[in-house]
Write a protein that holds these residues in place. Structure first.
Motif, PDB file in Angstrom:
ATOM      1  N   UNK A  54       0.812  -1.214   0.000  1.00 44.59           N
ATOM      2  CA  UNK A  54       0.000   0.000   0.000  1.00 44.59           C
ATOM      3  C   UNK A  54       0.843   1.261   0.000  1.00 44.59           C
ATOM      4  N   UNK A  55       2.152   1.118  -0.092  1.00 48.52           N
ATOM      5  CA  UNK A  55       3.037   2.287  -0.047  1.00 48.52           C
ATOM      6  C   UNK A  55       4.038   2.185  -1.191  1.00 48.52           C
ATOM      7  N   UNK A  56       3.612   1.642  -2.320  1.00 51.34           N
ATOM      8  CA  UNK A  56       4.552   1.462  -3.435  1.00 51.34           C
ATOM      9  C   UNK A  56       4.308   2.544  -4.488  1.00 51.34           C
ATOM     10  N   UNK A  57       4.947   2.393  -5.647  1.00 48.24           N
ATOM     11  CA  UNK A  57       4.927   3.481  -6.623  1.00 48.24           C
ATOM     12  C   UNK A  57       3.702   3.452  -7.542  1.00 48.24           C
ATOM     13  N   UNK A  58       3.070   2.294  -7.634  1.00 47.97           N
ATOM     14  CA  UNK A  58       1.849   2.205  -8.454  1.00 47.97           C
ATOM     15  C   UNK A  58       2.077   1.746  -9.876  1.00 47.97           C
ATOM     16  N   UNK A  59       3.273   1.241 -10.182  1.00 50.66           N
ATOM     17  CA  UNK A  59       3.595   0.878 -11.566  1.00 50.66           C
ATOM     18  C   UNK A  59       3.391  -0.607 -11.827  1.00 50.66           C
ATOM     19  N   UNK A  60       2.607  -0.899 -12.866  1.00 52.32           N
ATOM     20  CA  UNK A  60       2.584  -2.252 -13.411  1.00 52.32           C
ATOM     21  C   UNK A  60       3.749  -2.290 -14.405  1.00 52.32           C
ATOM     22  N   UNK A  61       4.826  -2.937 -13.982  1.00 51.00           N
ATOM     23  CA  UNK A  61       6.054  -2.914 -14.787  1.00 51.00           C
ATOM     24  C   UNK A  61       5.852  -3.587 -16.144  1.00 51.00           C
ATOM     25  N   UNK A  62       6.401  -2.946 -17.183  1.00 51.65           N
ATOM     26  CA  UNK A  62       6.475  -3.618 -18.488  1.00 51.65           C
ATOM     27  C   UNK A  62       7.639  -4.596 -18.484  1.00 51.65           C
ATOM     28  N   UNK A  63       8.583  -4.387 -17.561  1.00 50.19           N
ATOM     29  CA  UNK A  63       9.823  -5.160 -17.509  1.00 50.19           C
ATOM     30  C   UNK A  63      11.015  -4.358 -17.991  1.00 50.19           C
ATOM     31  N   UNK A  64      10.734  -3.242 -18.705  1.00 46.99           N
ATOM     32  CA  UNK A  64      11.825  -2.496 -19.342  1.00 46.99           C
ATOM     33  C   UNK A  64      12.837  -1.951 -18.331  1.00 46.99           C
ATOM     34  N   UNK A  65      12.388  -1.683 -17.116  1.00 42.46           N
ATOM     35  CA  UNK A  65      13.295  -1.097 -16.121  1.00 42.46           C
ATOM     36  C   UNK A  65      14.461  -2.040 -15.805  1.00 42.46           C
ATOM     37  N   UNK A  66      14.253  -3.331 -15.987  1.00 42.46           N
ATOM     38  CA  UNK A  66      15.270  -4.296 -15.552  1.00 42.46           C
ATOM     39  C   UNK A  66      15.985  -4.987 -16.714  1.00 42.46           C
ATOM     40  N   UNK A  67      15.727  -4.563 -17.963  1.00 43.91           N
ATOM     41  CA  UNK A  67      16.282  -5.336 -19.088  1.00 43.91           C
ATOM     42  C   UNK A  67      17.802  -5.409 -19.087  1.00 43.91           C
ATOM     43  N   UNK A  68      18.443  -4.385 -18.554  1.00 44.90           N
ATOM     44  CA  UNK A  68      19.910  -4.399 -18.538  1.00 44.90           C
ATOM     45  C   UNK A  68      20.428  -4.982 -17.218  1.00 44.90           C
ATOM     46  N   UNK A  69      19.835  -4.532 -16.079  1.00 46.70           N
ATOM     47  CA  UNK A  69      20.390  -4.931 -14.780  1.00 46.70           C
ATOM     48  C   UNK A  69      19.961  -6.331 -14.360  1.00 46.70           C
ATOM     49  N   UNK A  70      18.785  -6.794 -14.780  1.00 46.32           N
ATOM     50  CA  UNK A  70      18.265  -8.066 -14.292  1.00 46.32           C
ATOM     51  C   UNK A  70      17.259  -8.631 -15.301  1.00 46.32           C
ATOM     52  N   UNK A  71      17.778  -9.209 -16.410  1.00 49.06           N
ATOM     53  CA  UNK A  71      16.878  -9.664 -17.487  1.00 49.06           C
ATOM     54  C   UNK A  71      15.851 -10.708 -17.040  1.00 49.06           C
ATOM     55  N   UNK A  72      16.188 -11.509 -16.008  1.00 47.92           N
ATOM     56  CA  UNK A  72      15.217 -12.497 -15.520  1.00 47.92           C
ATOM     57  C   UNK A  72      14.001 -11.775 -14.922  1.00 47.92           C
ATOM     58  N   UNK A  73      14.273 -10.763 -14.092  1.00 48.46           N
ATOM     59  CA  UNK A  73      13.169  -9.983 -13.516  1.00 48.46           C
ATOM     60  C   UNK A  73      12.375  -9.301 -14.625  1.00 48.46           C
ATOM     61  N   UNK A  74      13.070  -8.813 -15.649  1.00 48.99           N
ATOM     62  CA  UNK A  74      12.388  -8.138 -16.762  1.00 48.99           C
ATOM     63  C   UNK A  74      11.416  -9.096 -17.456  1.00 48.99           C
ATOM     64  N   UNK A  75      11.889 -10.296 -17.711  1.00 49.42           N
ATOM     65  CA  UNK A  75      11.070 -11.302 -18.410  1.00 49.42           C
ATOM     66  C   UNK A  75       9.837 -11.658 -17.558  1.00 49.42           C
ATOM     67  N   UNK A  76      10.054 -11.826 -16.246  1.00 47.03           N
ATOM     68  CA  UNK A  76       8.927 -12.159 -15.364  1.00 47.03           C
ATOM     69  C   UNK A  76       7.897 -11.023 -15.354  1.00 47.03           C
ATOM     70  N   UNK A  77       8.385  -9.787 -15.280  1.00 46.14           N
ATOM     71  CA  UNK A  77       7.461  -8.647 -15.259  1.00 46.14           C
ATOM     72  C   UNK A  77       6.653  -8.593 -16.553  1.00 46.14           C
ATOM     73  N   UNK A  78       7.326  -8.787 -17.679  1.00 47.78           N
ATOM     74  CA  UNK A  78       6.628  -8.702 -18.967  1.00 47.78           C
ATOM     75  C   UNK A  78       5.515  -9.745 -19.033  1.00 47.78           C
ATOM     76  N   UNK A  79       5.807 -10.951 -18.576  1.00 48.53           N
ATOM     77  CA  UNK A  79       4.802 -12.013 -18.639  1.00 48.53           C
ATOM     78  C   UNK A  79       3.652 -11.726 -17.671  1.00 48.53           C
TER      79      UNK A  79
END
Ligand SMILES: Cc1cc2nc3c(=O)[nH]c(=O)nc-3n(C[C@H](O)[C@H](O)[C@H](O)COP(=O)(O)OP(=O)(O)OC[C@H]3O[C@@H](n4cnc5c(N)ncnc54)[C@H](O)[C@@H]3O)c2cc1C
Length: 551
Positions: A44-69
């Motif tokens: 209830x105190x987060x940023x409100x973003x439904x991640x596309x995954x793009x934020x993590x494509x360079x730093x953490x591609x696994x997290x990026x892929x999970x977010x996209x799915x």
């Protein structure tokens, strides 16, 4: 009192609610407990973003892929909780060429949809953005309402046989060898104690997971990372805007409902309950935000708030498995979640923790956790949570102000039935919430209805809502003194929480608003509570400005 259950889920954030739903749909009896209202923790105190995954494509591609799915899954199963604003990554004059040059390819490699578009096209859509932008990439970011998502998960779980206890804090676990015999639950409102005897315990306690594990005698290291955000009183853009550079402070703005949220900072703290906002953080966010929106400082800031990231630090000998750390320190720690079976690591057979992750991936985190639970309990059933739409997902947003206005006008309009003019919360809305959830706090009402979240930050709706509570209790036969105390206490604790966020940004119009609220509560209503003692609670740097504003 002793209660038995198959699985006790500790923590009613997005993760715990998802775990409870998944357990129930796979035929296990689950009981979820939260020390407060579900969604009152980091969810209830987060940023409100439904991640596309793009934020993590360079730093953490696994997290990026999970977010996209999971972005696509949530759009399918929880459409009412999502505002499909779309999102952009923009390279500004100071952002590194190399990052932008490799960005589209990194998105493609991680399976994150991304399309480069001409900057002029973006500037035509979003005229407040910096005119000197160099490149623009369109992605599938969106805004995600956490409380409706959590309540929909809980409702689905309850419909499938699960139970939920709000304001129930786990205070102890009784162990015998490798087994947890029972868990002690303290009711935060009545003080009553309950003993839970589960077959298995799942901790989804987020930033508090280390403390919960300690109750079972298990060492689990969570590094709480505080992130502060600023809420602007308007939509500065129609779409989510991110800076195209390695993730950093103040580089993301999310428009949601009638506001925009700029964030975040990342400060390591020792206490997960430390959500105090420092003025230096506010200043840092404004200077970074100006790189996206040059006229940012002229806009009205409603409030500041902070949440604490549940970042997991695995034991040193854990290798480079999922969730393993890079060098210590906030954003370098991988965000991917980890399901920890404490039988393997800590000699406790019936205890599982789920740590790390993002709100966007809460359903996946729940699925992986319940897979482990099923294996441990020796049962099997397929996960259906990605395919089954959550309850109550009618096409219009419940909280969308346009829909509320239309409904209010269709019902005759006017001010008479309005409790909160900013968010158009009516007396029937408030009564319906109180009928379902009483006893509860006005902060619970806020999460359920958006009461007090608009420009006046509770100034005008708090005394009205407290009055409604008093009236209802008086009708039930409570004494006059009793209802007066209840109304004062409800109003004071709600205002205290609201004004805490306003004080951190008390300048210009928001300082005037704060003084107006003080005049209202201290001058007109005669409150002597510190919650509305504005002058006493502002720090020295603001006091002269108060004097100036008062004239
Ligand atoms: C500043 C910030 C911005 C973020 N922005 C985003 C974003 O834009 N998009 C995104 O996808 N993710 C974002 N995240 C990450 C996301 O918010 C979290 O990963 C997610 O909300 C964690 O949910 P949770 O259910 O695991 O934990 P929580 O929501 O914290 O739930 C844990 C619950 O456990 C309860 N609890 C604790 N101790 C006990 C106890 N002893 N007994 C009973 N209950 C207990 C707490 O009350 C709490 O409700 C952000 C995080 C932060 C901090």
């Amino acid at each position: 009192m002793t209660t038995t259950t198959d699985v006790l889920v500790i923590g009613g954030g997005a993760t715990g609610a998802g775990v409870l739903r998944d357990l129930a749909r796979r035929g296990l009896r689950g009981l979820l407990v939260d020390r407060g209202d579900p969604g009152s923790g980091t969810s209830g105190r987060y940023h409100g973003l439904l991640h596309s995954g793009a934020r993590y494509v360079v730093s953490d591609p696994l997290a990026a892929r999970e977010c996209a799915a999971e972005n696509e899954v949530l759009r399918r199963i929880a459409p009412r909780t999502i505002e499909d604003s779309g999102g952009w990554y923009v390279q500004g004059p100071g952002d590194p060429d190399a990052y932008a040059a490799g960005f589209a390819a990194a998105c493609a490699a991680a399976g994150v949809p991304c399309e480069e578009r001409p900057v002029v096209e973006l500037l035509a859509r979003e005229p407040r953005l910096h005119p000197g932008l160099l490149r623009a990439f369109r992605v599938r970011d969106a805004a995600l309402e956490p409380w409706e998502l959590i309540e929909a998960n809980l409702a689905d779980a309850v419909a499938h046989g699960a139970a939920v206890r709000r304001y129930a804090r786990v205070t102890a676990m009784e162990r015998a060898g490798r087994r947890i015999l029972s868990v002690t639950l303290a009711d935060e409102r009545s003080g009553s104690i309950e003993r839970i005897v589960p077959r298995l315990v799942v901790s989804a306690a987020g930033a508090w997971a280390g403390r919960v594990a300690a109750l079972a005698g298990v060492r689990l290291r969570i590094l709480p990372g505080k992130g502060t955000m600023l809420v602007f009183a308007e939509r500065l853009s129609d779409a989510v805007i991110n800076r195209c550079h390695p993730p950093g402070d103040g580089d993301l703005i999310v428009p949601i409902h009638t506001v925009s949220i700029l964030g975040t900072t990342d400060v390591q703290v020792t206490d997960p309950d430390d959500t105090a906002v420092e003025r230096a953080e506010v200043a840092a966010l404004l200077s970074e935000g100006e790189r996206l929106f040059p006229a940012l400082r002229e806009r009205r800031v409603l409030r500041a708030y902070a949440g604490v990231r549940p970042l997991y630090e695995p034991p040193a000998d854990d290798g480079d498995g999922p969730g393993a750390t890079a060098p210590p320190g906030g954003r370098m720690i991988r965000r991917s979640h980890v399901v920890i079976d404490h039988a393997a690591h800590d000699d406790v057979d019936d205890f599982v923790s789920i740590v790390g992750g993002k709100l966007t991936t809460c359903r996946l985190m729940a699925e992986e956790t319940v897979d482990v639970v099923m294996r441990k309990l020796g049962t099997s059933a397929r996960c259906t949570t990605a395919a089954e739409v959550l309850p109550g997902q009618e096409p219009r947003h419940n909280h969308w102000l346009g829909a509320r206005l239309a409904a209010h006008e269709a019902a005759g309009g006017g001010d008479a039935g309005l409790i909160c003019e900013c968010e158009l919360v009516t007396r029937p809305d408030l009564d319906a919430f109180l009928d379902e959830r009483w006893p509860c706090s006005l902060d619970d009402v806020r999460r359920g209805t958006r009461l007090g979240m608009g420009p006046c930050q509770g100034g005008f709706c708090t005394f009205r809502a407290a009055g409604v509570i008093a009236e209802r209790e008086a009708r039930r036969g409570a004494s006059l003194d009793g209802v007066a105390d209840l109304a004062s206490a409800s109003a004071a604790s709600f205002l205290d929480e609201r004004l805490k966020g306003v004080r951190a940004v008390a300048w210009g119009r928001q300082l005037q608003e704060l003084l107006l609220v003080e005049g209202l509560y201290r001058g007109v209503l005669g409150s002597t509570r510190p919650a509305v003692d504005v002058g006493a609670s502002l720090d020295d740097s603001v006091a002269p400005r108060v004097a100036h504003a008062v004239g």
